[in-house]
Design an enzyme around this catalytic site. Structure first.
Site, PDB file in Angstrom:
ATOM      1  N   LYS A   1       0.839  -1.214   0.000  1.00 58.26           N
ATOM      2  CA  LYS A   1       0.000   0.000   0.000  1.00 58.26           C
ATOM      3  C   LYS A   1       0.869   1.258   0.000  1.00 58.26           C
ATOM      4  O   LYS A   1       0.663   2.175  -0.784  1.00 58.26           O
ATOM      5  CB  LYS A   1      -0.914   0.009   1.233  1.00 58.26           C
ATOM      6  CG  LYS A   1      -1.634   1.331   1.451  1.00 58.26           C
ATOM      7  CD  LYS A   1      -2.573   1.280   2.616  1.00 58.26           C
ATOM      8  CE  LYS A   1      -1.952   1.667   3.942  1.00 58.26           C
ATOM      9  NZ  LYS A   1      -1.605   3.103   4.072  1.00 58.26           N
ATOM     10  N   ASN A   2       1.851   1.281   0.888  1.00 54.90           N
ATOM     11  CA  ASN A   2       2.625   2.509   1.036  1.00 54.90           C
ATOM     12  C   ASN A   2       3.607   2.745  -0.114  1.00 54.90           C
ATOM     13  O   ASN A   2       4.171   3.827  -0.231  1.00 54.90           O
ATOM     14  CB  ASN A   2       3.360   2.519   2.383  1.00 54.90           C
ATOM     15  CG  ASN A   2       2.391   2.701   3.540  1.00 54.90           C
ATOM     16  OD1 ASN A   2       1.207   2.959   3.327  1.00 54.90           O
ATOM     17  ND2 ASN A   2       2.890   2.554   4.758  1.00 54.90           N
TER      18      ASN A   2
ATOM     19  N   CYS B   1      -6.471  12.844  11.671  1.00 55.70           N
ATOM     20  CA  CYS B   1      -7.029  11.591  11.211  1.00 55.70           C
ATOM     21  C   CYS B   1      -7.069  10.647  12.390  1.00 55.70           C
ATOM     22  O   CYS B   1      -6.713  11.016  13.503  1.00 55.70           O
ATOM     23  CB  CYS B   1      -6.242  11.007  10.060  1.00 55.70           C
ATOM     24  SG  CYS B   1      -4.788  10.156  10.584  1.00 55.70           S
TER      25      CYS B   1
ATOM     26  N   ARG C   1      -1.021  14.419  12.630  1.00 58.01           N
ATOM     27  CA  ARG C   1      -0.275  14.289  11.376  1.00 58.01           C
ATOM     28  C   ARG C   1      -0.042  15.624  10.660  1.00 58.01           C
ATOM     29  O   ARG C   1      -0.633  15.909   9.607  1.00 58.01           O
ATOM     30  CB  ARG C   1      -0.967  13.299  10.437  1.00 58.01           C
ATOM     31  CG  ARG C   1      -1.102  11.930  11.048  1.00 58.01           C
ATOM     32  CD  ARG C   1      -1.634  10.935  10.073  1.00 58.01           C
ATOM     33  NE  ARG C   1      -0.602  10.070   9.559  1.00 58.01           N
ATOM     34  CZ  ARG C   1      -0.822   8.981   8.845  1.00 58.01           C
ATOM     35  NH1 ARG C   1      -2.024   8.634   8.531  1.00 58.01           N
ATOM     36  NH2 ARG C   1       0.175   8.240   8.434  1.00 58.01           N
TER      37      ARG C   1
ATOM     38  N   ASP D   1       3.400   0.772  12.112  1.00 51.39           N
ATOM     39  CA  ASP D   1       2.233   0.133  11.500  1.00 51.39           C
ATOM     40  C   ASP D   1       1.970  -1.284  12.002  1.00 51.39           C
ATOM     41  O   ASP D   1       0.872  -1.802  11.824  1.00 51.39           O
ATOM     42  CB  ASP D   1       2.396   0.097   9.969  1.00 51.39           C
ATOM     43  CG  ASP D   1       2.104   1.443   9.342  1.00 51.39           C
ATOM     44  OD1 ASP D   1       1.755   2.377  10.076  1.00 51.39           O
ATOM     45  OD2 ASP D   1       2.234   1.572   8.111  1.00 51.39           O
TER      46      ASP D   1
ATOM     47  N   ARG E   1      -9.075  -0.663   3.779  1.00 51.28           N
ATOM     48  CA  ARG E   1      -8.205   0.380   3.207  1.00 51.28           C
ATOM     49  C   ARG E   1      -6.826  -0.171   2.872  1.00 51.28           C
ATOM     50  O   ARG E   1      -6.156   0.340   1.976  1.00 51.28           O
ATOM     51  CB  ARG E   1      -8.029   1.541   4.190  1.00 51.28           C
ATOM     52  CG  ARG E   1      -9.288   2.339   4.394  1.00 51.28           C
ATOM     53  CD  ARG E   1      -9.011   3.502   5.284  1.00 51.28           C
ATOM     54  NE  ARG E   1      -8.213   4.467   4.552  1.00 51.28           N
ATOM     55  CZ  ARG E   1      -8.271   5.777   4.727  1.00 51.28           C
ATOM     56  NH1 ARG E   1      -9.090   6.267   5.624  1.00 51.28           N
ATOM     57  NH2 ARG E   1      -7.511   6.583   4.040  1.00 51.28           N
TER      58      ARG E   1
END
Ligand code: UD1
Length: 417
Positions: free
Chosen positions: A22-23, A116, A121, A305, A397
């Protein structure tokens, strides 16, 4: 609202093919706007963050075609330089488009990214670096307006090795004449993947993966093809699922070279890990040992994460484990849910202490964010009875169809709409 229903207690056994990262894919899709040719990106994960990134690309006027795990982006007719509020709110990491749009259009407007689910952030590092690259920045009506006044390279020192800021600088500087350097750059494997893609497009970037990145600007970039690296966080999440269940699982396509800190924690718990080229096999121990203290750090340290999935795993270790969250200030929201399931966890500020081994029992819980949701799946596998996880839009997500990945490994998991 969708939810997962998971029956705990079974052993997970089998093989899982790991999805693309994803990243890595998000900044690479953003980078496609830099060229007016056609880009082909393979191994894109089928997750909602990618769907939202595709929406941003379309909103900017790109032609996007998706087939299976391949996304083709043609940005020759880019018609916009704005990311509207509704898209920015849905995905805060759209901030990564800022550098690319400025490089291509000379200006960009994005709605101000708010807080968020895992903390405030801020984006001060992104903005101060862009200013050094000649971009004037003003804020009004909830928007950040960026105009490229001068095209100038810069020597940038990041106060913190921010992943997103490093990527935004690379995206702008690769089309800025002269040599830009980033000191104290983030060293994540996803930054290396971005460098590889940009260089395939014709950029001249060196040093990604180290803390000094050197970017020699070029006038034009061309369309390119690229295959996204494996997702190291998803890989480690499934290893945690395997170990918490006492099973043996092989991860096909996983990149152990990117997972040193996480694999070392699993080994310290007593798991046997066999690493092969593009494959990792984990064999669970009979008893899990406590892991001492884990501190989240920028790469190659232990990733923030995976803190929450590993905290869920540590509830099944004998003795106490300590987690210190150094990256995001609000990344302990899964604790409340784990405690509902029977975990013994005390948190104060950025430190959490887990006392194991706890008997977990299935309960109705709510995913607080993406990785916190993944932690609840790990806990559910160890729990007696049925766990119902609500709010799984967060999990979607970042994780491709979890139920389709885990079911063939013997996990009793169902998605209910
Ligand atoms: C990326 C990852 C995210 C991961 C994080 C840290 C993506 C899409 N997301 O997020 O999954 O958890 O790296 O590995 O790649 N900070 C500032 N000012 C800034 C920028 C960041 O103070 O201008 C702070 C943040 O608040 C945070 C820390 O720096 O405390 C790390 O943030 P950063 O590395 O930028 O994370 P992201 O790029 O947002």
């Amino acid at each position: 609202m969708s939810r997962f229903i998971i029956e705990g207690g079974g052993k997970m056994e089998g093989e899982i093919t790991v999805q693309g990262s994803k990243n890595a894919v998000l900044p690479i899709l953003a980078a496609t706007v830099l060229s007016d040719g056609k880009n082909v990106i393979y191994n894109c994960p089928k997750i909602s963050d990618v769907d939202m990134t595709v929406e941003v690309l379309k909103n900017l006027g790109c032609r996007v075609d998706t087939e299976k795990d391949c996304i083709e982006v043609d940005a020759s007719h880019l018609s916009g330089h704005t990311i509207p509020d509704e898209l920015m709110r849905q995905m805060r990491s759209s901030i990564i488009f800022l550098g690319a749009i400025i490089a291509r259009c000379g200006r960009a407007e994005i709605s101000m990214p708010g807080g968020c689910e895992i903390g405030i952030r801020p984006i001060d590092l992104h903005l101060s670096a862009l200013k050094k690259l000649g971009v004037s920045i003003t804020e009004s009506h909830g928007f950040i307006h960026c105009v490229r006044e001068k095209v100038q390279p810069a020597s940038i020192h990041l106060d913190f090795p921010s992943v997103g800021a490093t990527e935004n600088i690379m995206l702008t500087a690769c089309m800025t004449e002269g040599v830009t350097t980033i000191e104290n750059a983030a060293r994540e494997p996803e930054i290396v993947d971005l460098e590889r893609f940009l260089n395939r497009m014709g950029a001249k970037i060196k040093g990604a993966g180290s803390d000094l990145i050197t970017i020699e600007g070029v006038h034009k970039l061309y369309g390119a093809a690229h295959t996204i690296i494996a997702d190291r966080i998803v890989s480690a999440t499934y290893l945690a699922c395997a170990v918490v269940s006492g099973g043996t699982v092989a991860l096909k396509g996983a990149e152990s070279a990117h997972m040193g800190a996480m694999l070392s924690v699993l080994k310290n718990m007593g798991a046997e890990i066999y690493e092969d080229k593009q494959k990792i096999v984990v064999v669970s121990p009979k008893k899990l040992k406590s892991i001492g203290t884990i501190k989240t750090m920028p790469y190659p340290g232990f990733p923030t994460d995976i803190q929450s999935p590993f905290m869920a795993l540590s509830t099944q270790c004998e003795g106490s484990s300590v987690f210190v969250e150094n990256i995001f200030e609000n990344r302990f929201r899964h604790i409340e849910e784990l405690v509902r399931m029977g975990a013994d966890i005390k948190a104060d500020g950025r430190v959490a202490v887990v006392i194991g081994k706890s008997r977990l029992t299935g309960a109705k819980v709510t995913a607080p964010d993406l990785r916190g949701g993944a932690a609840l799946i790990v806990a559910a596998l160890a729990a007696d009875g049925t766990t119902e996880i609500e709010n799984i839009k967060y999990i979607d997500r970042g994780y491709e169809a979890v139920e389709e990945i885990l079911s063939p490994c013997g996990v009793k998991i169902k998605r209910k709409e």
